[in-house]
Motif scaffolding. Structure first.
Motif, PDB file in Angstrom:
ATOM      1  N   VAL A  30       0.836  -1.208   0.000  1.00  0.00           N
ATOM      2  CA  VAL A  30       0.000   0.000   0.000  1.00  0.00           C
ATOM      3  C   VAL A  30       0.871   1.259   0.000  1.00  0.00           C
ATOM      4  O   VAL A  30       0.623   2.203  -0.753  1.00  0.00           O
ATOM      5  N   VAL A  31       1.909   1.262   0.822  1.00  0.00           N
ATOM      6  CA  VAL A  31       2.796   2.433   0.869  1.00  0.00           C
ATOM      7  C   VAL A  31       3.404   2.672  -0.514  1.00  0.00           C
ATOM      8  O   VAL A  31       3.462   3.796  -1.014  1.00  0.00           O
ATOM      9  N   ARG A  32       3.812   1.595  -1.157  1.00  0.00           N
ATOM     10  CA  ARG A  32       4.434   1.736  -2.468  1.00  0.00           C
ATOM     11  C   ARG A  32       3.435   2.242  -3.520  1.00  0.00           C
ATOM     12  O   ARG A  32       3.709   3.177  -4.276  1.00  0.00           O
ATOM     13  N   LEU A  33       2.249   1.607  -3.554  1.00  0.00           N
ATOM     14  CA  LEU A  33       1.278   1.970  -4.590  1.00  0.00           C
ATOM     15  C   LEU A  33       0.719   3.372  -4.375  1.00  0.00           C
ATOM     16  O   LEU A  33       0.554   4.131  -5.329  1.00  0.00           O
ATOM     17  N   VAL A  34       0.417   3.713  -3.117  1.00  0.00           N
ATOM     18  CA  VAL A  34      -0.113   5.059  -2.846  1.00  0.00           C
ATOM     19  C   VAL A  34       0.969   6.102  -3.159  1.00  0.00           C
ATOM     20  O   VAL A  34       0.695   7.145  -3.766  1.00  0.00           O
ATOM     21  N   GLY A  35       2.209   5.787  -2.796  1.00  0.00           N
ATOM     22  CA  GLY A  35       3.315   6.701  -3.106  1.00  0.00           C
ATOM     23  C   GLY A  35       3.459   6.900  -4.606  1.00  0.00           C
ATOM     24  O   GLY A  35       3.601   8.032  -5.089  1.00  0.00           O
ATOM     25  N   ASP A  36       3.394   5.799  -5.363  1.00  0.00           N
ATOM     26  CA  ASP A  36       3.520   5.905  -6.823  1.00  0.00           C
ATOM     27  C   ASP A  36       2.352   6.710  -7.409  1.00  0.00           C
ATOM     28  O   ASP A  36       2.532   7.491  -8.347  1.00  0.00           O
ATOM     29  N   LEU A  37       1.166   6.513  -6.828  1.00  0.00           N
ATOM     30  CA  LEU A  37      -0.003   7.263  -7.316  1.00  0.00           C
ATOM     31  C   LEU A  37       0.167   8.759  -7.033  1.00  0.00           C
ATOM     32  O   LEU A  37      -0.063   9.600  -7.915  1.00  0.00           O
ATOM     33  N   PHE A  38       0.568   9.079  -5.819  1.00  0.00           N
ATOM     34  CA  PHE A  38       0.760  10.496  -5.479  1.00  0.00           C
ATOM     35  C   PHE A  38       1.808  11.136  -6.394  1.00  0.00           C
ATOM     36  O   PHE A  38       1.657  12.269  -6.829  1.00  0.00           O
ATOM     37  N   LYS A  39       2.866  10.390  -6.665  1.00  0.00           N
ATOM     38  CA  LYS A  39       3.929  10.935  -7.529  1.00  0.00           C
ATOM     39  C   LYS A  39       3.400  11.152  -8.945  1.00  0.00           C
ATOM     40  O   LYS A  39       3.737  12.139  -9.601  1.00  0.00           O
ATOM     41  N   ALA A  40       2.566  10.214  -9.416  1.00  0.00           N
ATOM     42  CA  ALA A  40       1.984  10.382 -10.755  1.00  0.00           C
ATOM     43  C   ALA A  40       1.076  11.611 -10.774  1.00  0.00           C
ATOM     44  O   ALA A  40       1.081  12.389 -11.740  1.00  0.00           O
ATOM     45  N   ILE A  41       0.298  11.801  -9.704  1.00  0.00           N
ATOM     46  CA  ILE A  41      -0.594  12.971  -9.635  1.00  0.00           C
ATOM     47  C   ILE A  41       0.240  14.257  -9.681  1.00  0.00           C
ATOM     48  O   ILE A  41      -0.079  15.207 -10.403  1.00  0.00           O
ATOM     49  N   GLU A  42       1.330  14.244  -8.946  1.00  0.00           N
ATOM     50  CA  GLU A  42       2.212  15.413  -8.921  1.00  0.00           C
ATOM     51  C   GLU A  42       2.871  15.638 -10.289  1.00  0.00           C
ATOM     52  O   GLU A  42       2.801  16.722 -10.862  1.00  0.00           O
ATOM     53  N   ASP A  43       3.493  14.584 -10.808  1.00  0.00           N
ATOM     54  CA  ASP A  43       4.275  14.731 -12.047  1.00  0.00           C
ATOM     55  C   ASP A  43       3.391  15.107 -13.240  1.00  0.00           C
ATOM     56  O   ASP A  43       3.804  15.847 -14.118  1.00  0.00           O
ATOM     57  N   LEU A  44       2.189  14.533 -13.272  1.00  0.00           N
ATOM     58  CA  LEU A  44       1.295  14.789 -14.413  1.00  0.00           C
ATOM     59  C   LEU A  44       0.345  15.955 -14.132  1.00  0.00           C
ATOM     60  O   LEU A  44      -0.504  16.271 -14.948  1.00  0.00           O
ATOM     61  N   ASP A  45       0.506  16.552 -12.956  1.00  0.00           N
ATOM     62  CA  ASP A  45      -0.371  17.648 -12.529  1.00  0.00           C
ATOM     63  C   ASP A  45      -1.844  17.276 -12.719  1.00  0.00           C
ATOM     64  O   ASP A  45      -2.630  18.009 -13.319  1.00  0.00           O
ATOM     65  N   LEU A  46      -2.187  16.071 -12.222  1.00  0.00           N
ATOM     66  CA  LEU A  46      -3.585  15.614 -12.349  1.00  0.00           C
ATOM     67  C   LEU A  46      -4.499  16.524 -11.548  1.00  0.00           C
ATOM     68  O   LEU A  46      -4.201  16.853 -10.392  1.00  0.00           O
ATOM     69  N   GLN A  47      -5.601  16.903 -12.162  1.00  0.00           N
ATOM     70  CA  GLN A  47      -6.584  17.744 -11.488  1.00  0.00           C
ATOM     71  C   GLN A  47      -7.549  16.861 -10.681  1.00  0.00           C
ATOM     72  O   GLN A  47      -7.725  15.680 -10.983  1.00  0.00           O
ATOM     73  N   ALA A  48      -8.159  17.455  -9.675  1.00  0.00           N
ATOM     74  CA  ALA A  48      -9.063  16.692  -8.811  1.00  0.00           C
ATOM     75  C   ALA A  48     -10.162  15.997  -9.626  1.00  0.00           C
ATOM     76  O   ALA A  48     -10.508  14.837  -9.370  1.00  0.00           O
ATOM     77  N   SER A  49     -10.679  16.682 -10.625  1.00  0.00           N
ATOM     78  CA  SER A  49     -11.745  16.070 -11.445  1.00  0.00           C
ATOM     79  C   SER A  49     -11.232  14.824 -12.165  1.00  0.00           C
ATOM     80  O   SER A  49     -11.960  13.850 -12.332  1.00  0.00           O
ATOM     81  N   GLU A  50      -9.979  14.876 -12.585  1.00  0.00           N
ATOM     82  CA  GLU A  50      -9.406  13.710 -13.278  1.00  0.00           C
ATOM     83  C   GLU A  50      -9.216  12.547 -12.306  1.00  0.00           C
ATOM     84  O   GLU A  50      -9.459  11.387 -12.652  1.00  0.00           O
ATOM     85  N   VAL A  51      -8.780  12.840 -11.105  1.00  0.00           N
ATOM     86  CA  VAL A  51      -8.600  11.786 -10.109  1.00  0.00           C
ATOM     87  C   VAL A  51      -9.942  11.124  -9.807  1.00  0.00           C
ATOM     88  O   VAL A  51     -10.053   9.893  -9.769  1.00  0.00           O
ATOM     89  N   TRP A  52     -10.983  11.946  -9.649  1.00  0.00           N
ATOM     90  CA  TRP A  52     -12.303  11.364  -9.368  1.00  0.00           C
ATOM     91  C   TRP A  52     -12.839  10.591 -10.559  1.00  0.00           C
ATOM     92  O   TRP A  52     -13.506   9.568 -10.385  1.00  0.00           O
ATOM     93  N   LYS A  53     -12.541  11.055 -11.757  1.00  0.00           N
ATOM     94  CA  LYS A  53     -12.905  10.277 -12.956  1.00  0.00           C
ATOM     95  C   LYS A  53     -12.320   8.865 -12.872  1.00  0.00           C
ATOM     96  O   LYS A  53     -12.970   7.876 -13.186  1.00  0.00           O
ATOM     97  N   GLY A  54     -11.054   8.790 -12.455  1.00  0.00           N
ATOM     98  CA  GLY A  54     -10.391   7.497 -12.344  1.00  0.00           C
ATOM     99  C   GLY A  54     -11.057   6.601 -11.319  1.00  0.00           C
ATOM    100  O   GLY A  54     -11.288   5.409 -11.552  1.00  0.00           O
ATOM    101  N   ILE A  55     -11.392   7.180 -10.169  1.00  0.00           N
ATOM    102  CA  ILE A  55     -12.052   6.399  -9.110  1.00  0.00           C
ATOM    103  C   ILE A  55     -13.422   5.932  -9.589  1.00  0.00           C
ATOM    104  O   ILE A  55     -13.812   4.769  -9.409  1.00  0.00           O
TER     105      ILE A  55
END
Ligand code: FE2
Length: 306
Positions: A30-55
């Motif tokens: 979980v630490v690894r996957l959540v960390g990788d997800l957060f880094k992807a959100i940061e690096d790709l500058d994912l917007q909140a709407s895009e994150v919720w689209k994914g969920i």
């Protein structure tokens, strides 16, 4: 945030908050996957709407029972096979029939018989090409294996699988054949057709955005197992299919495309009590001997049982 700060934050959220017993493996993943997800959100500058689209996408894929289709479509199931091949090679296990993906449509409990089975219930005999497929199950030394289990399942002429398609009879196009004293198996069935993801489903929706198709070439699934041998999960493809080397699930492999012989000889047709030419496929399976310390060949996942 930089990646180091993200790692600290994730540790803060997931590790420092623990007050009860911890499953170390789950925590690590979980630490690894959540960390990788957060880094992807940061690096790709994912917007909140895009994150919720994914969920929302994952929620809908789950509700529509399409996650088992998304996994092969993203190449995840093929990637696991590549890793399993590498792990076997490291353990000195080579030379067996190539594995390929299981897919989500196996059903346990199919009728069992020794040596021979007919898979189809005859409802599509008029439109279908009859298939006889036969061969021997060998161990890695080339010794035939009697009492090996050949579990086989495939789609009908509409590209549908019994059980999931309730319009088909129970266990249509599904059987378990136990090899005879010479290690031989044979079945009679119909040549299946390829099929695609549900056109209105979540998997196809994502594939569309990636400019990809969701088609599979015609294929037949197998589990082959025997005492002391590693379980083989594989498929054979029907040669000549337009998607043979363009499978959305990446399951086609060299060594799994046997030639299809068309039999027109009236004597052979009569011998099988048919009234038209039929197709024949010869295919032998070669299993690898189980070995201590080798990675598990059996994959633990929830499967349908009828
Ligand atoms: Fe399939």
């Amino acid at each position: 945030m930089n990646h180091t700060d993200i790692d600290k934050l994730v540790n803060n959220f997931m590790v420092d908050t623990a007050t009860g017993p911890v499953d170390k493996r789950v925590q690590q993943v979980v630490v690894r996957l959540v960390g990788d997800l957060f880094k992807a959100i940061e690096d790709l500058d994912l917007q909140a709407s895009e994150v919720w689209k994914g969920i929302e996408f994952l929620a809908e894929a789950g509700a529509r029972h399409e996650l088992g289709l998304l996994a092969p479509g993203l190449g995840l199931e093929r990637f696991l096979d590549i890793r399993a091949d590498e792990a076997e090679a490291r353990a000195g296990l080579t030379g067996g029939t190539p594995r390929t993906i299981e897919g989500p449509l196996y059903v346990a409990g199919a009728p069992e018989s020794v040596g021979f089975a007919r898979l189809d219930d005859g409802t599509e005999s008029d439109q279908a090409e009859t298939l006889f497929m036969q061969g021997t199950v060998f161990d890695q030394e080339g010794k035939p294996l009697p009492n090996a289990k050949v579990e086989v399942w495939h789609a009908n002429l509409l590209g549908n699988y019994s059980f999931f398609d309730r319009s088909q009879s129970d266990f249509n196009l599904r059987r378990t054949i136990v090899t005879d004293a010479d290690g031989r198996y044979q079945f009679r069935s119909i040549i299946p057709v390829g099929y695609g993801c549900p056109p209105d489903g979540t998997t196809q929706q994502l594939l569309n955005l990636l400019g990809r198709h969701g088609q599979r070439p015609a294929h037949i699934h197998f589990f082959v197992s025997a005492p002391g041998q590693r379980k083989l999960t594989t498929q054979i493809n029907i040669d000549g299919d337009e998607y043979l080397w363009d499978d959305f699930a990446f399951a086609s492999r060299e060594g799994l495309v046997p030639s299809v012989t068309r039999i027109n000889d009236p004597k052979e047709i009569a011998k099988r009590e048919l009234d038209k030419p039929f197709a024949s496929i010869d295919f032998d399976f070669r299993l690898l001997a189980e070995k201590p310390n080798a990675p598990a060949a059996e994959v633990d996942r929830i499967r349908a049982a009828a």
